[in-house]
Scaffold this motif. Structure first.
Motif, mmCIF file in Angstrom:
data_model
loop_
_atom_site.group_PDB
_atom_site.id
_atom_site.type_symbol
_atom_site.label_atom_id
_atom_site.label_comp_id
_atom_site.label_asym_id
_atom_site.label_seq_id
_atom_site.Cartn_x
_atom_site.Cartn_y
_atom_site.Cartn_z
ATOM 1 N N MET A 164 19.352 -45.107 36.306
ATOM 2 C CA MET A 164 18.810 -43.825 36.944
ATOM 3 C C MET A 164 17.586 -43.796 35.904
ATOM 4 O O MET A 164 16.730 -43.060 36.502
ATOM 5 C CB MET A 164 19.787 -42.585 37.050
ATOM 6 N N GLU A 165 17.729 -43.784 34.684
ATOM 7 C CA GLU A 165 16.698 -43.514 33.985
ATOM 8 C C GLU A 165 15.454 -44.210 34.262
ATOM 9 O O GLU A 165 14.090 -43.757 34.474
ATOM 10 C CB GLU A 165 16.932 -43.918 32.332
ATOM 11 N N PHE A 166 15.435 -45.708 34.586
ATOM 12 C CA PHE A 166 14.348 -46.490 34.966
ATOM 13 C C PHE A 166 13.736 -45.875 36.555
ATOM 14 O O PHE A 166 12.855 -45.950 36.626
ATOM 15 C CB PHE A 166 14.738 -47.835 35.174
ATOM 16 N N LEU A 167 14.682 -45.769 37.097
ATOM 17 C CA LEU A 167 14.403 -45.233 38.578
ATOM 18 C C LEU A 167 13.466 -44.088 38.459
ATOM 19 O O LEU A 167 12.652 -43.677 39.427
ATOM 20 C CB LEU A 167 15.544 -44.951 39.443
ATOM 21 N N ASN A 168 14.085 -43.076 37.698
ATOM 22 C CA ASN A 168 13.055 -41.970 37.565
ATOM 23 C C ASN A 168 11.638 -41.918 36.975
ATOM 24 O O ASN A 168 10.711 -41.619 37.315
ATOM 25 C CB ASN A 168 13.684 -40.887 36.551
ATOM 26 N N ARG A 169 11.508 -43.013 36.038
ATOM 27 C CA ARG A 169 10.127 -43.440 35.600
ATOM 28 C C ARG A 169 9.495 -44.127 36.547
ATOM 29 O O ARG A 169 8.198 -44.038 36.719
ATOM 30 C CB ARG A 169 10.410 -44.288 34.187
ATOM 31 N N CYS A 170 10.258 -44.727 37.494
ATOM 32 C CA CYS A 170 9.516 -45.580 38.635
ATOM 33 C C CYS A 170 8.961 -44.547 39.560
ATOM 34 O O CYS A 170 7.693 -44.700 39.976
ATOM 35 C CB CYS A 170 10.486 -46.542 39.564
ATOM 36 N N ARG A 176 0.801 -50.781 33.492
ATOM 37 C CA ARG A 176 1.653 -51.953 33.036
ATOM 38 C C ARG A 176 1.970 -51.494 31.737
ATOM 39 O O ARG A 176 1.363 -51.393 30.652
ATOM 40 C CB ARG A 176 1.000 -53.196 33.063
ATOM 41 N N ALA A 177 3.505 -51.176 31.312
ATOM 42 C CA ALA A 177 3.973 -50.763 30.006
ATOM 43 C C ALA A 177 5.430 -51.475 29.849
ATOM 44 O O ALA A 177 5.996 -51.758 30.849
ATOM 45 C CB ALA A 177 3.789 -49.076 30.093
ATOM 46 N N VAL A 178 5.637 -51.570 28.690
ATOM 47 C CA VAL A 178 7.036 -51.869 28.228
ATOM 48 C C VAL A 178 8.093 -50.763 28.655
ATOM 49 O O VAL A 178 7.775 -49.677 28.703
ATOM 50 C CB VAL A 178 7.255 -52.247 26.812
ATOM 51 N N GLU A 179 9.295 -51.261 29.344
ATOM 52 C CA GLU A 179 10.287 -50.331 29.777
ATOM 53 C C GLU A 179 11.688 -50.602 29.233
ATOM 54 O O GLU A 179 12.185 -51.552 29.524
ATOM 55 C CB GLU A 179 10.299 -50.709 31.382
ATOM 56 N N PRO A 180 12.072 -49.876 28.341
ATOM 57 C CA PRO A 180 13.129 -50.218 27.689
ATOM 58 C C PRO A 180 14.449 -49.821 28.217
ATOM 59 O O PRO A 180 15.670 -50.257 28.011
ATOM 60 C CB PRO A 180 13.101 -49.227 26.274
ATOM 61 N N GLY A 181 14.136 -49.174 29.523
ATOM 62 C CA GLY A 181 15.257 -48.994 30.439
ATOM 63 C C GLY A 181 15.521 -50.071 31.273
ATOM 64 O O GLY A 181 16.665 -49.894 32.043
ATOM 65 N N LEU A 182 14.938 -51.203 31.333
ATOM 66 C CA LEU A 182 15.007 -52.141 32.274
ATOM 67 C C LEU A 182 15.422 -53.479 31.446
ATOM 68 O O LEU A 182 14.430 -53.962 30.868
ATOM 69 C CB LEU A 182 13.746 -52.347 33.055
#
Length: 765
Positions: A610-616, A711-717
């Motif tokens: 869910m954390e990444f989906l919100n950032r998406c 384009r950025a690093v994504e620690p939740g992915l």
């Protein structure tokens, strides 16, 4: 007796350190009691004193009979509104506002309205838009009739009637209806007016918003009251929000009762008759300076103080004159800024001489932060070496690359600036000209800006004509400018995300884990996310699908999920191809979804949460920005742990791995943005579909859209380690990136070194 005296002396010696404290407490209590008795007796005398109450002090706010401030001062006292909910009424969910400033009642500061016409919309109005529009936070153009084509970048409101009074009446109504509750100040000007935007913004910051303000160039009515004044529309005028709110109920009466030819006179008469407020040119110590242009005026030759201090200049007869005025006032403002910088630098030098460090504490350039001082060798900022043709620190890691684009323009500009500064310092004794850049070094210091060191080969010429070639080293700094907050469109975390998962035969071993993570992190939590599977059949497997379906197991897993979650449907799309081009696959999916769909293009190794989906959702903005996250790739556990216990999977920190910058498989974007970029791509390649096999979705947005690519690093992915199969039928660049991703994903250098060391030891024994 002697024993008693000794005991008393011992007691006093113990008590002596506390005597000051005890005396202070006793004295404080005594004074408090005396003050309380005096205050009580004085209050009784006031209550018993006959006669009328004493008048309030000069400047004090008026009070009501109950002792509270009068009605004009409610805004200055905090009011606590108690929460009460009627138990007989059903509970309703409280809807919070979109922005906190809306909930707190904050307003934007300045709204600007420009009155124009159909005849001058494409001339003077365009000149206003190009000179001052980008300085104002909100600017609208109002006209009676509009032309067939509205100039680009202008927000136009047409009222349908060119009569001046009607245009003013409709404009005031429109401003009140759409912006009356959002802004504190309203600046109204004509398109033949040049306004110094920064001066106008500075003016409103020094005025109180709690007064009814009608500020401009005060003019007398023809044949009217000598004390009444209206604000001349040609020089613009400023209205406060409170005045606009009070004026709005009387606009209809003013339209029917007041006869005038000029719209500014009509508005001034309306404000005077119904509100009793006259135009002023000075208020609260602030002056509204104006300047009236004469015919055939040369702005470049205007040196009068009145001209330089003007907030508004009128009349401006044509576009060229508007641009010349803007150039002249920009030069005046720039000279003021340079003079202020010099004054501040002189003050810094004078004050630094009084500090313990003395003159040695003055940094260069004066007023700019000192260079960053590293605390260890890991914090040292390296210098990049360059010449006029090449750069020896390239983005792709190569040792040498051609200097081009922004880097070349940066180097050329910094060399010209260095020669110009040398000539400014040594003229007229010496005149320098550049022959060659011998060496160039630059580095970016985050505390101050870009630093340069140049070794220049110069030719120095004297006044008598003698010349000499010499080498000189100069240092320059391009300081960081004022940080600005870039306005971004509003997005929410409630947007539905459509996951798209392409699957090949090589991905079958990882589908079960993907579906389990999807069910646990989205379906169980009721996240607003859907999933579409894209089965990519090889032509040979597609011919045998009636006998043996290679994706039968995946379809069975999907059926189990749909049984477990009755409200969930997971559709799939079957595609037959030898080369699974990302763009071609996305073309198929795009046609089957609405244009406002938010896609998340995933890979089978992705762990959805869910954390990444919100950032998406937050990082993807329709018609503005697309998001390409850089996932975190775990290293090969056989090389990292070498038989030891692996890290726990439920830890909050990132496990041993790296961010895979070679992968562009994951992407978040809106279908409408993709369709727009894809249309431009189709017009460029002209049915040459083989070009699509060498492209990814990232390339489509990069080359065929004007959107921001974030384009950025994504620690939740996070993706677990696996050796990906690289399709040799892909083009050379995509295949090379896939191989690099596999190689760099094996382990870190230290882990690889330990593995080699252990292997050599094992071979030696």
């Amino acid at each position: 007796a002697v024993a008693a005296a000794m005991r008393l002396g011992a007691f006093l010696s113990v008590l002596r350190p506390a005597l000051p404290l005890l005396l202070g407490l006793s004295l404080g209590c005594s004074l408090s009691l005396l003050r309380a008795s005096w205050s009580h007796s004085a209050a009784e005398e006031r209550c018993l004193a006959p006669g009328p109450p004493a008048p309030p002090a000069r400047g004090a706010p008026p009070e009501t009979a109950e002792g509270r401030p009068g009605p004009g001062h409610e805004d200055f006292r905090p009011r606590i509104v108690p929460y009460y909910r009627d138990p007989n009424k059903p509970y309703k969910k409280v809807l919070r506002t979109r922005y906190i400033q809306t909930e707190l009642g904050f307003h934007e500061r300045l709204f600007v309205a420009v009155l124009t016409s159909k005849a001058t919309l494409n001339t003077l109005a365009v000149a206003v838009n190009k000179t001052v529009a980008h300085h104002f936070p909100r600017l609208l153009y109002f006209t009676g009739l509009r032309s067939a084509k509205v100039p680009h970048g202008m927000v136009l409101v047409a009222h349908g009637d060119e009569r001046p009074i009607w245009l003013m009446y409709e404009t005031m109504n429109y401003i009140h209806q759409h912006f009356g509750s959002d802004y504190d100040w309203f600046f109204i000007m004509q398109d033949d007016t040049y306004a110094q935007a920064e001066q106008v913004k500075a003016l409103v910051t020094h005025l109180s918003i709690n007064q009814d303000v009608y500020l401009g160039r005060a003019e007398e009515f023809i044949g009217g009251d000598e004390q009444a004044r209206y604000c001349h529309g040609g020089f613009g005028y400023l209205l406060s929000r409170s005045l606009l709110l009070k004026l709005h109920p009387h606009l209809d009466s003013c339209r029917n009762e007041i006869l005038s030819v000029r719209p500014d006179e009509w508005l001034g008469r309306c404000i005077i008759d119904f509100l009793g407020i006259t135009c002023v040119s000075q208020l609260q110590g602030q002056h509204y300076h104006t300047y009236e242009l004469a015919k055939n005026t040369e702005p470049e030759k205007e040196e009068e103080e009145e001209f330089q201090a003007a907030l508004a200049v009128h009349p401006v007869s044509d576009m060229t004159l508007m641009y010349r005025l803007h150039k002249q006032f920009s030069r005046i403002q720039l000279d003021r800024v340079y003079q202020e910088i010099q004054d501040l630098q002189m003050q810094i030098r004078n004050l630094t001489a009084l500090t313990p460090a003395g003159e040695a504490g003055v940094t260069w350039p004066v007023g700019i932060n000192a260079p960053f001082l590293p605390k260890s060798r890991f914090e040292v900022i390296s210098w990049d070496y360059f010449t006029e043709q090449h750069l020896f620190s390239c983005p792709d890691g190569s040792p040498k690359c051609e200097l081009s684009g922004a880097s070349k323009a940066d180097v050329s500009e910094i060399i010209e600036s260095a020669v110009e500064q040398l000539n400014r310092r040594y003229q007229p004794v010496l005149r320098f000209s550049k022959r060659q850049l011998l060496n160039g070094y630059r580095r970016f210091d985050p505390t101050r800006g870009m630093e340069y060191t140049l070794d220049l080969l110069l030719e120095a010429a004297t006044q008598k004509g003698h010349s000499h070639v010499l080498a000189k080293r100069v240092s320059l700094v391009r300081p960081l400018s004022k940080v600005e907050i870039i306005p971004m469109p509003y997005v929410t975390e409630a947007t539905r995300v459509q996951l798209v998962l392409p699957l090949t035969v090589q991905d079958l071993d990882f589908v079960a884990n993907f579906l389990d993570m999807f069910a646990m992190n989205t379906l169980d939590t009721h996240d607003n996310a859907l999933l579409t599977l894209l089965f990519i059949y090889h032509p040979y497997d597609a011919q045998r699908v009636g006998q043996v379906d290679v994706f039968a197991g995946v379809k069975a897993m999907v059926g189990e999920l749909e049984k477990r979650y009755a409200e969930v449907k997971i559709p799939w799309i079957s595609v037959k191809t030898e080369v699974p081009s990302q763009v071609k696959l996305m073309d198929i999916v795009s046609k089957k979804h609405p244009v406002d769909t938010l896609f998340f293009l995933a890979s089978v190794w992705t762990e959805i949460n869910m954390e990444f989906l919100n950032r998406c959702r937050m990082n993807t903005i329709s018609n503005w920005q697309v998001f390409f996250p850089v996932h975190f790739q775990e290293f090969n556990p056989a090389l990292v742990y070498r038989g030891e216990q692996t890290a726990s999977s439920n830890t909050d920190f990132l496990r041993d791995g790296h961010f895979d910058r070679h992968s562009f498989a994951e992407a978040c974007f809106y279908n409408s943005d993709y369709m727009t970029a894809r249309t431009k791509l189709a017009a460029d390649i002209l049915d040459r579909d083989e070009v699509l096999e060498s492209m990814e979705v990232f390339d489509v947005f990069l080359h065929y859209s004007g959107l921001h690519l974030f384009r950025a690093v994504e620690p939740g992915l996070v993706q677990k380690y696996t050796l990906r199969s690289c399709n040799p039928r892909l083009n050379e660049e995509l295949y090379h990136r896939c191989v690099l991703s596999n190689l760099e994903g094996l382990a870190s250098r230290s882990h690889l070194a330990m593995a080699l060391f252990e292997q050599e030891q094992a071979n030696s024994t």
